[in-house]
Write a protein that holds these residues in place. Structure first.
Motif, PDB file in Angstrom:
ATOM      1  N   LEU A 145       0.810  -1.214   0.000  1.00  0.00           N
ATOM      2  CA  LEU A 145       0.000   0.000   0.000  1.00  0.00           C
ATOM      3  C   LEU A 145       0.848   1.272   0.000  1.00  0.00           C
ATOM      4  CD1 LEU A 145      -2.581  -1.155   2.707  1.00  0.00           C
ATOM      5  CD2 LEU A 145      -2.571  -1.641   0.249  1.00  0.00           C
ATOM      6  N   SER A 146       0.398   2.255  -0.785  1.00  0.00           N
ATOM      7  CA  SER A 146       1.091   3.543  -0.870  1.00  0.00           C
ATOM      8  C   SER A 146       0.086   4.676  -0.888  1.00  0.00           C
ATOM      9  CB  SER A 146       1.924   3.643  -2.154  1.00  0.00           C
ATOM     10  OG  SER A 146       2.847   2.600  -2.268  1.00  0.00           O
ATOM     11  N   ILE A 147       0.381   5.714  -0.149  1.00  0.00           N
ATOM     12  CA  ILE A 147      -0.376   6.955  -0.306  1.00  0.00           C
ATOM     13  C   ILE A 147       0.042   7.591  -1.617  1.00  0.00           C
ATOM     14  CG2 ILE A 147      -0.669   9.296   0.589  1.00  0.00           C
ATOM     15  CD1 ILE A 147      -0.329   8.147   3.400  1.00  0.00           C
ATOM     16  N   GLY A 148      -0.918   7.930  -2.464  1.00  0.00           N
ATOM     17  CA  GLY A 148      -0.605   8.601  -3.718  1.00  0.00           C
ATOM     18  C   GLY A 148      -0.155  10.031  -3.454  1.00  0.00           C
ATOM     19  N   LEU A 149       1.097  10.327  -3.751  1.00  0.00           N
ATOM     20  CA  LEU A 149       1.674  11.635  -3.427  1.00  0.00           C
ATOM     21  C   LEU A 149       1.577  12.579  -4.622  1.00  0.00           C
ATOM     22  CD1 LEU A 149       4.822  10.369  -1.507  1.00  0.00           C
ATOM     23  CD2 LEU A 149       2.800  11.445  -0.527  1.00  0.00           C
ATOM     24  N   LEU A 150       0.985  13.739  -4.380  1.00  0.00           N
ATOM     25  CA  LEU A 150       0.868  14.794  -5.383  1.00  0.00           C
ATOM     26  C   LEU A 150       1.578  16.029  -4.854  1.00  0.00           C
ATOM     27  CD1 LEU A 150      -2.939  14.372  -6.185  1.00  0.00           C
ATOM     28  CD2 LEU A 150      -1.014  13.410  -7.455  1.00  0.00           C
ATOM     29  N   THR A 190       3.051  15.136 -11.855  1.00  0.00           N
ATOM     30  CA  THR A 190       2.306  15.619 -10.689  1.00  0.00           C
ATOM     31  C   THR A 190       3.216  15.836  -9.488  1.00  0.00           C
ATOM     32  OG1 THR A 190       1.767  13.330 -10.110  1.00  0.00           O
ATOM     33  CG2 THR A 190       0.109  14.571 -11.349  1.00  0.00           C
ATOM     34  N   CYS A 191       4.480  15.432  -9.610  1.00  0.00           N
ATOM     35  CA  CYS A 191       5.454  15.597  -8.533  1.00  0.00           C
ATOM     36  C   CYS A 191       6.685  16.321  -9.087  1.00  0.00           C
ATOM     37  CB  CYS A 191       5.878  14.239  -7.971  1.00  0.00           C
ATOM     38  SG  CYS A 191       4.556  13.311  -7.165  1.00  0.00           S
ATOM     39  N   LEU A 196      10.271  15.070  -5.724  1.00  0.00           N
ATOM     40  CA  LEU A 196      10.745  13.702  -5.956  1.00  0.00           C
ATOM     41  C   LEU A 196      12.045  13.435  -5.201  1.00  0.00           C
ATOM     42  CD1 LEU A 196       9.951  13.398  -9.771  1.00  0.00           C
ATOM     43  CD2 LEU A 196       8.977  11.983  -7.953  1.00  0.00           C
ATOM     44  N   LEU A 197      12.902  14.447  -5.082  1.00  0.00           N
ATOM     45  CA  LEU A 197      14.134  14.292  -4.304  1.00  0.00           C
ATOM     46  C   LEU A 197      13.817  14.064  -2.829  1.00  0.00           C
ATOM     47  CD1 LEU A 197      16.422  17.045  -5.889  1.00  0.00           C
ATOM     48  CD2 LEU A 197      16.718  14.561  -6.043  1.00  0.00           C
ATOM     49  N   GLN A 198      12.820  14.783  -2.316  1.00  0.00           N
ATOM     50  CA  GLN A 198      12.421  14.593  -0.921  1.00  0.00           C
ATOM     51  C   GLN A 198      11.855  13.193  -0.687  1.00  0.00           C
ATOM     52  OE1 GLN A 198       9.875  18.300  -0.743  1.00  0.00           O
ATOM     53  NE2 GLN A 198      10.932  18.535   1.204  1.00  0.00           N
ATOM     54  N   ILE A 199      11.052  12.713  -1.634  1.00  0.00           N
ATOM     55  CA  ILE A 199      10.479  11.374  -1.504  1.00  0.00           C
ATOM     56  C   ILE A 199      11.578  10.324  -1.549  1.00  0.00           C
ATOM     57  CG2 ILE A 199       8.901   9.700  -2.555  1.00  0.00           C
ATOM     58  CD1 ILE A 199       7.366  12.132  -3.729  1.00  0.00           C
ATOM     59  N   THR A 200      12.555  10.544  -2.417  1.00  0.00           N
ATOM     60  CA  THR A 200      13.683   9.612  -2.512  1.00  0.00           C
ATOM     61  C   THR A 200      14.470   9.571  -1.203  1.00  0.00           C
ATOM     62  OG1 THR A 200      13.833  10.065  -4.891  1.00  0.00           O
ATOM     63  CG2 THR A 200      15.731   9.018  -3.854  1.00  0.00           C
ATOM     64  N   GLU A 201      14.654  10.729  -0.583  1.00  0.00           N
ATOM     65  CA  GLU A 201      15.342  10.775   0.713  1.00  0.00           C
ATOM     66  C   GLU A 201      14.548  10.020   1.774  1.00  0.00           C
ATOM     67  OE1 GLU A 201      15.899  14.887   1.564  1.00  0.00           O
ATOM     68  OE2 GLU A 201      17.388  15.189  -0.031  1.00  0.00           O
ATOM     69  N   LEU A 202      13.232  10.169   1.775  1.00  0.00           N
ATOM     70  CA  LEU A 202      12.400   9.452   2.743  1.00  0.00           C
ATOM     71  C   LEU A 202      12.442   7.947   2.482  1.00  0.00           C
ATOM     72  CD1 LEU A 202      10.480   9.698   5.137  1.00  0.00           C
ATOM     73  CD2 LEU A 202       8.578   9.897   3.499  1.00  0.00           C
TER      74      LEU A 202
END
Length: 433
Positions: A145-150, A190-191, A196-202
């Motif tokens: 499961l993933s929250i769809g990030l926008l 949409t990102c 996207l860099l922040q998501i990659t860090e997380l």
């Protein structure tokens, strides 16, 4: 039911290339398969729960590598339009009316449909994912499961990251391991790159894979070149996204350079042939990607663009579509298609080695098919029968992690009358353009 279960069947698909065509058995302890074999189990039966189904074929549960479960709420609400128009004029207006309650019941409906059609594991990227996770937990299915990030605003980005971290802390490993969490940046369009860099860090911080839509339409790729000077996959490479474990959905409009990048970074791909055809997006070069060594799973996408969650249809289409496109009857064989829906599907969603098979050490995710169905008469080749002639109607029983979740074609974990009532009530109040 005792923790140790002996299931006796009339045929067994251990893997797409390892098939027992006569009486056979599976022995599992709690959620893990201990032993499989042909003929009768010769060990001590005194402490076993024995389930005898000699008129059934056992096969690994199907893995749906891409979808948006609660979009069952929009089934047939926006048909026969291309993706960009479908999203902006049909889906986005409906999604703005979604509530937590609606997503919960929409996911329950999806779980009902998937379980009774032989899917034991699926991925989901959507909104109100706590409610989706609750529905998955109750149904007994296995969910990734993933929250769809926008990332349209900074506030949206900040909230999405915080919600994803909380979702991970609450649900990762829940349901005795049936539920796992990934990060879900929706798409490059949409990102923004900084998000996207922040998501990659997380992803690095939490040690979580990511799933993302990539190169679904020609328009998306053209816009990426216009804005960034490279393809969506090239952009992900330049940002370092592909250095993390990634499941990429669609990958329809990819060139040789894109395929090389995907292969070099071991990006797994969710191939969604029926959704891509219905939205007029195109046909992914599945054979070329497989030849490059890319792990290719199969997905239905959401029920708003398919319009069902039947993996048997995806199996058959994957095995036949590319034969016609390439004018090559060997392009994707029946065992290869079944592998995409089981073994490769499990690897695509980052399940442990062995999942997607019925072999010792694998999880006991087992689907039983009716050997007495007309679609299995005659039976020259069990795998061919499954891929080219079987249907969801042939699914009789399903076990996930060793627990029975479907019996005689009906869910044992879901209140189907209540789901039907709630879906009709909720969708009756949707405003439609």
């Amino acid at each position: 039911m005792n923790q140790r279960v002996l299931l006796e069947v009339g045929g067994l698909i251990e893997t797409p290339t390892s098939v027992i065509t006569g009486p056979s058995y599976i022995l599992w302890n709690q959620s893990t398969i201990e032993e499989t074999g042909a003929g009768e189990y010769l060990g001590d039966r005194s402490l076993l729960t024995v389930i005898r189904r000699r008129n059934r074929i056992a096969m690994p549960g199907l893995v749906n590598t891409h979808g948006h479960a609660a979009m069952t709420l929009f089934r047939s609400a926006g048909d026969d339009v291309p993706l960009e128009k479908w999203l902006k004029e049909k889906i986005y207006p409906l999604e703005r009316q979604l509530t937590k309650e609606a997503v919960y019941w929409g996911t329950q409906l999806a779980c009902w449909e998937m379980l009774t059609s032989g899917t034991t594991c699926f991925t989901d990227m959507y909104f109100y994912m706590n409610e989706s996770a609750r529905a998955v937990h109750e149904s007994g299915i296995r969910g990734v499961l993933s929250i769809g990030l926008l990332g349209f605003t900074e506030e949206m980005q900040k909230q999405g990251l915080a919600d994803s971290k909380s979702h991970y802390e609450t649900w990762h490993g829940a349901g005795e391991g049936r539920i796992s969490v990934m990060l879900g940046p929706h798409a490059p369009y949409t990102c923004p790159p900084a998000f996207l860099l922040q998501i990659t860090e997380l992803s690095q911080l939490l040690d979580l894979p990511m799933q993302i839509h990539l190169s679904e339409t020609a328009y998306e790729v053209a816009e990426s070149y216009r804005q960034h000077g490279t393809s969506p996959i090239g952009l992900m490479h330049s940002l370092g996204v592909l250095n993390r474990p990634v499941l990429a959905a669609h990958c329809v409009h990819v060139d040789d350079k894109d395929i090389s990048l995907l292969a070099a970074h071991d990006v797994r791909v969710a191939h969604n042939p029926q959704s891509n055809l219905k939205l007029g997006s195109g046909i992914a070069p599945a054979v070329k990607m497989r030849q490059a060594g890319i792990t290719l799973g199969l997905g239905t996408d959401g029920a708003a663009s398919n319009n069902n969650l039947d993996m048997f249809e995806e199996l058959r289409l994957a095995a036949t579509l590319h034969k016609g496109v390439l004018q090559d009857a060997t392009a994707i064989t029946a065992p290869e298609a079944l592998e995409m829906a089981t073994v490769s599907g499990a690897r695509a969603v980052f399940r442990p080695t062995g999942d997607g098979t019925l072999t010792a050490g694998a999880v006991a995710d087992v689907v039983l098919l009716n050997l007495e169905s007309p679609r299995f008469l005659p039976t020259y080749d069990l795998v061919s029968n499954i891929v080219y002639s079987a249907s969801a109607e042939d699914v009789t029983d399903v076990f996930v992690a060793g627990q029975e979740v479907v019996r005689k074609g009906e869910p044992v974990t879901l209140d189907t009358e209540q789901i039907r009532y709630q879906i009709e009530r909720i969708t009756r109040n949707f405003e439609r353009k």
